[in-house]
Structure formats: structure tokens, C-alpha cells
Design a protein around this motif. Structure first.
Motif, PDB file in Angstrom:
ATOM      1  N   CYS A   1     -10.604   6.002  -3.658  1.00 23.15           N
ATOM      2  CA  CYS A   1     -10.127   6.307  -2.304  1.00 23.15           C
ATOM      3  C   CYS A   1     -11.190   7.094  -1.533  1.00 23.15           C
ATOM      4  O   CYS A   1     -11.549   8.212  -1.920  1.00 23.15           O
ATOM      5  CB  CYS A   1      -8.848   7.125  -2.349  1.00 23.15           C
ATOM      6  SG  CYS A   1      -7.590   6.415  -3.411  1.00 23.15           S
TER       7      CYS A   1
ATOM      8  N   GLU B   1      -5.830   3.489   3.544  1.00 24.16           N
ATOM      9  CA  GLU B   1      -6.370   2.616   2.502  1.00 24.16           C
ATOM     10  C   GLU B   1      -7.066   1.380   3.078  1.00 24.16           C
ATOM     11  O   GLU B   1      -7.879   0.757   2.406  1.00 24.16           O
ATOM     12  CB  GLU B   1      -5.257   2.196   1.527  1.00 24.16           C
ATOM     13  CG  GLU B   1      -4.781   3.347   0.644  1.00 24.16           C
ATOM     14  CD  GLU B   1      -3.705   2.942  -0.338  1.00 24.16           C
ATOM     15  OE1 GLU B   1      -4.026   2.216  -1.293  1.00 24.16           O
ATOM     16  OE2 GLU B   1      -2.548   3.341  -0.147  1.00 24.16           O
TER      17      GLU B   1
ATOM     18  N   TYR C   1       0.857  -1.193   0.000  1.00 23.29           N
ATOM     19  CA  TYR C   1       0.000   0.000   0.000  1.00 23.29           C
ATOM     20  C   TYR C   1       0.889   1.238   0.000  1.00 23.29           C
ATOM     21  O   TYR C   1       1.998   1.202   0.514  1.00 23.29           O
ATOM     22  CB  TYR C   1      -0.881   0.053   1.260  1.00 23.29           C
ATOM     23  CG  TYR C   1      -1.715  -1.175   1.489  1.00 23.29           C
ATOM     24  CD1 TYR C   1      -2.898  -1.371   0.789  1.00 23.29           C
ATOM     25  CD2 TYR C   1      -1.316  -2.132   2.419  1.00 23.29           C
ATOM     26  CE1 TYR C   1      -3.674  -2.501   1.009  1.00 23.29           C
ATOM     27  CE2 TYR C   1      -2.081  -3.263   2.646  1.00 23.29           C
ATOM     28  CZ  TYR C   1      -3.258  -3.447   1.941  1.00 23.29           C
ATOM     29  OH  TYR C   1      -4.008  -4.550   2.170  1.00 23.29           O
TER      30      TYR C   1
ATOM     31  N   ARG D   1      -1.225   6.295  -4.778  1.00 20.53           N
ATOM     32  CA  ARG D   1      -1.859   5.104  -4.182  1.00 20.53           C
ATOM     33  C   ARG D   1      -2.275   4.123  -5.269  1.00 20.53           C
ATOM     34  O   ARG D   1      -2.105   2.915  -5.137  1.00 20.53           O
ATOM     35  CB  ARG D   1      -3.097   5.513  -3.390  1.00 20.53           C
ATOM     36  CG  ARG D   1      -2.794   6.208  -2.094  1.00 20.53           C
ATOM     37  CD  ARG D   1      -4.117   6.393  -1.359  1.00 20.53           C
ATOM     38  NE  ARG D   1      -4.076   7.520  -0.449  1.00 20.53           N
ATOM     39  CZ  ARG D   1      -5.163   8.021   0.144  1.00 20.53           C
ATOM     40  NH1 ARG D   1      -6.354   7.506  -0.101  1.00 20.53           N
ATOM     41  NH2 ARG D   1      -5.051   9.038   0.977  1.00 20.53           N
ATOM     42  N   SER D   2      -2.856   4.672  -6.347  1.00 20.99           N
ATOM     43  CA  SER D   2      -3.343   3.808  -7.424  1.00 20.99           C
ATOM     44  C   SER D   2      -2.194   3.053  -8.089  1.00 20.99           C
ATOM     45  O   SER D   2      -2.298   1.857  -8.338  1.00 20.99           O
ATOM     46  CB  SER D   2      -4.093   4.640  -8.468  1.00 20.99           C
ATOM     47  OG  SER D   2      -5.275   5.167  -7.896  1.00 20.99           O
TER      48      SER D   2
ATOM     49  N   ARG E   1      -7.959  -3.254   0.479  1.00 21.72           N
ATOM     50  CA  ARG E   1      -8.380  -1.840   0.468  1.00 21.72           C
ATOM     51  C   ARG E   1      -9.875  -1.788   0.775  1.00 21.72           C
ATOM     52  O   ARG E   1     -10.651  -2.567   0.229  1.00 21.72           O
ATOM     53  CB  ARG E   1      -8.078  -1.210  -0.895  1.00 21.72           C
ATOM     54  CG  ARG E   1      -6.595  -0.973  -1.093  1.00 21.72           C
ATOM     55  CD  ARG E   1      -6.256  -0.449  -2.487  1.00 21.72           C
ATOM     56  NE  ARG E   1      -4.797  -0.312  -2.579  1.00 21.72           N
ATOM     57  CZ  ARG E   1      -3.971  -1.320  -2.801  1.00 21.72           C
ATOM     58  NH1 ARG E   1      -4.447  -2.546  -2.978  1.00 21.72           N
ATOM     59  NH2 ARG E   1      -2.667  -1.125  -2.839  1.00 21.72           N
TER      60      ARG E   1
ATOM     61  N   ALA F   1      -3.604  10.528  -4.789  1.00 20.27           N
ATOM     62  CA  ALA F   1      -4.531   9.527  -5.327  1.00 20.27           C
ATOM     63  C   ALA F   1      -3.838   8.681  -6.389  1.00 20.27           C
ATOM     64  O   ALA F   1      -3.943   7.447  -6.390  1.00 20.27           O
ATOM     65  CB  ALA F   1      -5.767  10.215  -5.917  1.00 20.27           C
TER      66      ALA F   1
ATOM     67  N   SER G   1     -11.796   0.951   0.379  1.00 20.83           N
ATOM     68  CA  SER G   1     -12.530   1.936  -0.412  1.00 20.83           C
ATOM     69  C   SER G   1     -13.455   1.230  -1.400  1.00 20.83           C
ATOM     70  O   SER G   1     -13.165   0.126  -1.855  1.00 20.83           O
ATOM     71  CB  SER G   1     -11.550   2.824  -1.169  1.00 20.83           C
ATOM     72  OG  SER G   1     -10.641   2.033  -1.896  1.00 20.83           O
TER      73      SER G   1
ATOM     74  N   SER H   1      -1.137   0.291  -6.082  1.00 17.57           N
ATOM     75  CA  SER H   1      -2.125  -0.802  -6.121  1.00 17.57           C
ATOM     76  C   SER H   1      -1.998  -1.603  -7.421  1.00 17.57           C
ATOM     77  O   SER H   1      -2.412  -2.749  -7.495  1.00 17.57           O
ATOM     78  CB  SER H   1      -3.546  -0.256  -5.962  1.00 17.57           C
ATOM     79  OG  SER H   1      -4.044   0.225  -7.188  1.00 17.57           O
TER      80      SER H   1
ATOM     81  N   PHE I   1      -7.970   7.119 -10.221  1.00 18.56           N
ATOM     82  CA  PHE I   1      -8.261   5.846  -9.559  1.00 18.56           C
ATOM     83  C   PHE I   1      -8.109   4.673 -10.517  1.00 18.56           C
ATOM     84  O   PHE I   1      -8.612   4.726 -11.640  1.00 18.56           O
ATOM     85  CB  PHE I   1      -9.682   5.874  -8.993  1.00 18.56           C
ATOM     86  CG  PHE I   1      -9.961   7.073  -8.134  1.00 18.56           C
ATOM     87  CD1 PHE I   1      -9.283   7.246  -6.940  1.00 18.56           C
ATOM     88  CD2 PHE I   1     -10.873   8.040  -8.516  1.00 18.56           C
ATOM     89  CE1 PHE I   1      -9.525   8.353  -6.123  1.00 18.56           C
ATOM     90  CE2 PHE I   1     -11.130   9.147  -7.718  1.00 18.56           C
ATOM     91  CZ  PHE I   1     -10.447   9.305  -6.517  1.00 18.56           C
TER      92      PHE I   1
ATOM     93  N   HIS J   1     -10.745   1.159  -7.392  1.00 20.49           N
ATOM     94  CA  HIS J   1     -10.904   1.638  -6.017  1.00 20.49           C
ATOM     95  C   HIS J   1     -10.977   3.160  -6.018  1.00 20.49           C
ATOM     96  O   HIS J   1     -10.091   3.823  -6.537  1.00 20.49           O
ATOM     97  CB  HIS J   1      -9.691   1.218  -5.174  1.00 20.49           C
ATOM     98  CG  HIS J   1      -9.736  -0.205  -4.741  1.00 20.49           C
ATOM     99  ND1 HIS J   1     -10.486  -0.623  -3.673  1.00 20.49           N
ATOM    100  CD2 HIS J   1      -9.128  -1.320  -5.208  1.00 20.49           C
ATOM    101  CE1 HIS J   1     -10.330  -1.932  -3.494  1.00 20.49           C
ATOM    102  NE2 HIS J   1      -9.511  -2.381  -4.430  1.00 20.49           N
TER     103      HIS J   1
ATOM    104  N   ASP K   1     -11.291   8.580   1.393  1.00 19.37           N
ATOM    105  CA  ASP K   1     -10.995   9.824   2.104  1.00 19.37           C
ATOM    106  C   ASP K   1     -10.834  10.983   1.116  1.00 19.37           C
ATOM    107  O   ASP K   1     -10.833  12.139   1.505  1.00 19.37           O
ATOM    108  CB  ASP K   1      -9.715   9.668   2.925  1.00 19.37           C
ATOM    109  CG  ASP K   1      -8.531   9.303   2.050  1.00 19.37           C
ATOM    110  OD1 ASP K   1      -8.683   8.425   1.174  1.00 19.37           O
ATOM    111  OD2 ASP K   1      -7.456   9.908   2.207  1.00 19.37           O
TER     112      ASP K   1
END
Ligand SMILES: [Zn+2]
Lengths: 433, 148
Positions: free
Chosen positions: A258, A9, A3, A117-118, A315, A114, A317, A121, A246, A256, A260
Motif C-alpha cells: 500500500c 487503493e 476493495y 485491505r490485504s 490496485r 493495511a 500500489s 484483496s 501486505f 501489493h 500511502d
């Protein structure tokens, strides 16, 4: 690296929703106080910030549309001091005026967060080399992937679009491990590599593709994997919500969003009602911490659904399904929403048919009739009338199961239906309203 | 040789729109193809045109070029007596031989009336069917004769 931001996440869903509610409340209060546009909109809808007492109350808030951005061209929706802006992006309007989106430093940061994170992932990490073959410039694709890639620590090559042979050379020489571009451009790159005698699977380190900005399908994902050994991820985002943000994770089963960063809803395109997970409707997003041009319940116009159940990747989300067409293309047949893209998907399941079809809608008295003209593949011909009638009823059953509305099917010979360059016009609606 | 009785029938998919049959007939004309036997079977808004012709391979390609959907089907052609009971004689002998007539249509392209028959028993090969028909005393038309 499993992550990029493990705590947020994998935050339990209940805590995530609490966080979303808090963020939403702050956002609504700020907009009611600072944005003339949204203040008026809330007044017209008869909602006050104090009416938002739970996450479900979000449904009371007025929605926003692309026309709101267009009507407030270029920067009337900006609700921060202008000197706080660090960037503009402008989308070329295919219909009418272009739209302008503006970013504060925090907006750019959040967008990069964002994307970072993607990308993680999708399996990328430090040591990966990400070649961004999206356009750099007013379009959000290039810079969006660029900032996200740098943030999570990959090496970024700002290749931008075009010069496909050079792209392949860069992939070879700089040992690119991931490419971000449109799906059609990636398929083009596979062809170019072949012509250059480059076997992507054997001769390069390229293993991941991040594809978006235009519709594509699961069969294209399979084709790409067969032809190049590359695992293609789907990325979603529009400039109004910042840009591409995303992606689907390693499970390749939904993107996903996110929690938040964005609050996702699926609305009935006709009534505006919030639909439960699993039901198809209009993707609607609230970007919870956007500063320059906050977007509350922005109706994106794409059709999808929120996928049910937890993702094995851990995750928490929510995930959205692959986009399945545009609300503008939606038809209402006997009160049921029908998307031409859903017809297309259903017909893919009948091996005797080509991918070409036409929809004809007529009305006899109070009833709508939908006729779907489908094209037989040459080897689907049989001398047996029963065989052909059986095929016809099988297609009718497949359509009824997929659309929840019955349609008549007409079998047509190969190459007899119109072919379209660019956007297909497969619907002929003869109804007079 | 039972294979000389194997007749290649064209089965052409025909959308149910005005002018389709004329278009099909025009393709036969343009390729100077003579039709020995012919019928149309209709279903839900489409039909299947079945025809026995003198130049099946050439005209098959011509239809394909025009994006027609078609297929060859093996059929046999049985001679019938031109007297009352001619059809009964053929049909009863097929029945006695255990042969299932899926569909049949008449032709006068040879000197005597002829019945074009599609045998649909899945467990009987065309060769076996031909043997059974000949054994029943019926006279089959050779493929070559149909083309005269
Ligand atoms: Zn996942």
C-alpha cells in the motif's frame, strides 16, 4: 467487496507518488526535530530536511538496519511520549539481542488498516471466518492478523498455534473459511486432516490460506491447492515495519505494498544504489506514518524485486515479488551478485535433478570460479555419454541465463550431497580475501 | 530365439574422484560377482563404467542400495578369431549390415576373444540387429554363456 478502501487503493500512480512525497517530507521534518538518532544520522550523511524536494530525493536519506534497533534496545528509538504507547512487541533475536517495537494507537490502527485491505484483496469479506493460527504474544503474527480481520469485518477465531487436531475441529465446527499461519504449519494441518479422515475440499468451508513468516515457494502453493483445494496467499511483513501487512491479491502475482502506508525501494545490497523495477536487490521500506518508532529506508535484508506493470486487480500500489533469500547469503562472483536461492530456483527447471545442490567458490588468480554440484534423479541415468554431457551443458546454460555469470556443473549420484536439518549450508567459499 | 543373445550390460555413473573405481570393484567382490567384460568411458569430470557380469540383477540392486546411479543397456557379444584381421572381420560385417557400432570393448571371458557391442541404430530393434549379425555369418555369444 472488491476493495477495502477503494479511493486510496486505486489512486492514480502520479497522485500516489505526490502523496508519498508529502508524507515523507512531514516524516523527515518530524524526525529531524524529535529523534536524536535520526537527526545525528542525517547530519552524518550531510542531508537536511530541506534537501528533500522530490520523491527521488529520498535516495539522499540515510538508511536504517536491524542493528540500529538492536543497538538502541529496548526503547531508545521511541520518539513519542511514552504514555502514548499502547503496545510493545518483541522479536526473539536468533542472532544476538532481541529487538523491541512499540506502537501508538495510530500505529496499531494503521497496521490493522493495511491488514484489512490485504485480507479484502485475498477475497475475504463480511461473513468469512478467519482462523488465526499464528502465535499470539510477543510475535506480531497473531495480533496483526487478528486486528486486521476484525477491522474489515470477518469473524476472527484466535486459535493461535499448536493443537492441530483442535484446529481441524474448529475449522469443521465454526465453519472456518480462511486460515492464517506459516506455510509449513498449513501443510502439517493438511496431513492432520487426512489422518482424521477429513477432506478439506469436501468436508470444510476452508478456501483461503494467508501464509507467511517463513520462506515458501510457488510449488508449495500448487501442492496446497492440489491437496486441499485451498488458494494460498503470501503475506509479507516484519515486526520492524509493524508486523505482517501486505499480501498478494487475487492475481497471486506479487504482494501489493500500500503506497500511502509504505514507500518501497529495492537497493543494490553492495552499493546502496536504488535499483529500477524488475531488478533484484534488497527490499527497503519507509513506513510513512509510523509514530512510535518511525522507520525510514529500513533495509529489511530480504531479496526481491518490484514487479513491472499494472496489476489487473486495479490496485495502483507497487507489487513486490516473492522473497528470494537473504542479503546475508549473497555471494559476489566476478562482480556479479549471486543468491543461492536463485541457483535453487534455476535448478528446479531441470527435471532430471533433485533439489539438492552445493556451491563451491574458488579463485584462480583474479578470477572467481563457481562450481555447482547437482544431484541426478535415479531415472535420469543413461548409458549415453553424450546424453550426460548434454544434460551437464543444459544445466550450465540454465544457470548462466538465471545468474548472468557462468558456473561449472558437476553431476553427482542421488543422495551423495549433504542433507541439512534446519538452515542449509550449501555454499563453500574457498576464496581468501 | 534372438532374445537369448540379448546381454544385460550395467552402465554405472562414476564421479571422477580417487577411490571410486575401487569402491565399485568392492561391490562386485562383496556380492561375489564375476566380471566378463569391462570398460570405462570418461567425460567432463565423470565417467561411465560399463560391465557385463554373471549376476546382473543381484548386483544392480546392491549398487542401487549404495545410491549408485545405474542402468541396464542391451548389448550383444560377437566372437572374434584370435588372428590378425579378427576385429576387421566383425567390424566390416557390421558395416555391410548397416549396423552402427556406438561403442565396443573386448572381452576374453569365453574360450575365444569376444567383442561386446552396443548397436545404436534407432530404427533397428535389438532382435533385428541380432538377425542381421547372425545372417552375416558372425557368431554371437548367448547371454548364458557370458556368465560362465
Ligand atoms: Zn493486484
Amino acid at each position: 467487496m472488491a476493495y477495502y478502501n477503494e479511493k486510496i487503493e486505486t489512486l492514480p500512480r502520479a497522485e500516489l507518488e505526490k502523496l508519498q512525497y508529502q508524507e515523507m517530507k512531514v516524516l523527515v521534518e518530524r524526525l529531524y526535530a524529535n529523534s536524536v538518532f535520526y537527526h545525528d544520522k542525517m547530519k552524518a550523511a550531510g542531508v537536511l530536511p530541506s534537501d528533500i524536494k522530490s520523491i527521488a530525493d529520498i535516495a539522499k536519506l540515510p538508511t536504517m538496519k536491524k542493528t540500529d534497533l538492536r543497538n538502541n534496545y529496548p526503547d531508545k528509538l521511541v520518539c513519542c511520549p511514552k504514555e502514548d504507547l499502547v503496545r510493545y512487541h518483541v522479536s526473539s533475536g536468533t542472532t544476538g539481542k532481541p529487538t523491541v517495537v512499540a506502537y501508538t494507537k495510530n500505529d496499531v490502527e494503521l497496521w490493522a488498516e493495511a491488514v484489512a485491505r490485504s485480507l479484502v484483496s485475498c477475497g475475504l469479506g463480511r461473513g468469512d471466518v478467519l482462523q488465526v493460527a499464528y502465535g499470539y504474544g510477543l510475535f506480531t503474527g497473531g495480533l496483526g492478523l487478528h486486528y486486521g480481520g476484525e477491522k474489515m469485518g470477518t469473524t476472527v477465531i484466535p486459535a493461535s498455534t499448536g493443537n492441530s487436531e483442535r484446529q481441524i475441529e474448529l475449522i469443521l465446527d465454526l465453519e472456518t473459511t480462511a486460515v492464517a499461519c506459516t506455510p509449513s504449519y498449513f501443510i502439517h494441518l493438511i496431513d492432520v486432516a487426512k489422518k482424521m479422515d477429513v477432506d478439506i475440499a469436501k468436508d470444510t468451508k476452508l478456501r483461503t490460506a494467508i501464509l507467511g513468516a517463513e520462506p515458501w515457494s510457488e510449488s508449495m502453493r500448487q501442492y496446497i491447492h492440489e491437496q486441499s483445494g485451498v488458494v494460498a496467499h503470501n503475506i509479507f511483513g516484519t515486526s520492524e515495519i509493524s508486523g505482517p501487512m501486505f499480501t498478494d491479491c487475487g492475481e497471486l502475482n506479487g504482494m501489493h505494498i500500500c503506497g500511502d502506508i509504505a514507500y518501497t525501494e529495492i537497493l543494490d545490497p553492495e552499493t546502496g544504489e536504488v535499483l529500477p523495477p524488475g531488478e533484484k536487490g534488497e527490499l527497503t521500506m519507509t513506513i510513512l506514518k509510523k509514530e512510535a518508532i518511525p522507520m525510514i529506508r529500513y533495509r529489511i535484508g530480504d531479496i526481491t524485486s518490484i514487479l513491472e506493470g499494472d496489476c489487473p486487480c486495479g490496485r495502483t500500489s507497487p507489487r513486490i515479488d516473492r522473497l528470494q533469500g537473504r542479503v546475508d547469503d549473497m555471494l559476489v562472483i566476478r562482480g556479479i551478485n549471486v543468491f543461492p536461492s536463485a541457483v535453487e530456483h534455476a535448478l528446479l527447471r531441470v527435471p532430471e535433478l533433485t533439489s539438492h545442490f552445493m556451491l563451491e567458490i574458488t579463485r584462480t588468480g583474479p578470477l572467481d570460479d563457481m562450481l555447482v554440484k547437482v544431484e541426478l534423479k535415479p531415472d535420469a541415468m543413461t548409458d549415453s555419454i553424450n546424453g550426460l554431457i548434454g544434460l551437464q551443458s543444459r544445466v550450465e546454460r540454465t544457470l548462466r541465463d538465471a545468474l548472468n555469470v557462468s558456473a561449472k556443473v558437476e553431476l553427482c549420484p542421488p543422495n551423495s550431497l549433504p542433507r541439512f536439518e534446519g538452515k542449509a549450508k550449501r555454499v563453500m567459499d574457498h576464496r581468501v580475501f | 530365439m534372438t532374445s537369448e543373445y540379448r546381454i544385460k550390460q550395467l552402465s554405472i555413473f562414476a564421479p571422477n574422484t580417487p577411490g571410486t573405481l575401487a569402491e565399485i570393484a568392492k561391490i562386485f567382490l562383496d556380492n561375489e560377482v564375476n566380471i566378463s567384460a569391462f570398460c570405462i568411458a570418461e567425460a567432463n569430470n565423470f565417467g561411465v563404467v560399463r560391465a557385463v557380469v554373471d549376476k546382473p540383477d543381484a548386483v544392480f540392486a546392491a549398487f542401487e542400495k549404495k545410491n549408485y546411479l545405474l542402468k541396464f543397456t542391451d548389448v550383444v557379444a560377437v566372437k572374434m578369431s584370435d588372428v590378425p584381421g579378427g576385429l576387421y572381420d566383425v567390424a566390416s560385417k557390421f558395416g555391410a549390415a548397416g549396423l552402427n557400432i556406438e561403442y565396443a570393448y573386448a572381452s576374453r571371458s569365453t574360450t575365444t576373444p569376444t567383442l561386446v557391442v552396443y548397436v545404436s541404430n534407432t530404427n533397428i530393434s535389438l532382435e533385428a540387429a541380432v538377425e542381421k549379425i547372425l545372417a552375416s555369418g558372425l557368431v554371437l555369444v548367448r547371454a548364458a554363456e557370458m556368465r560362465i
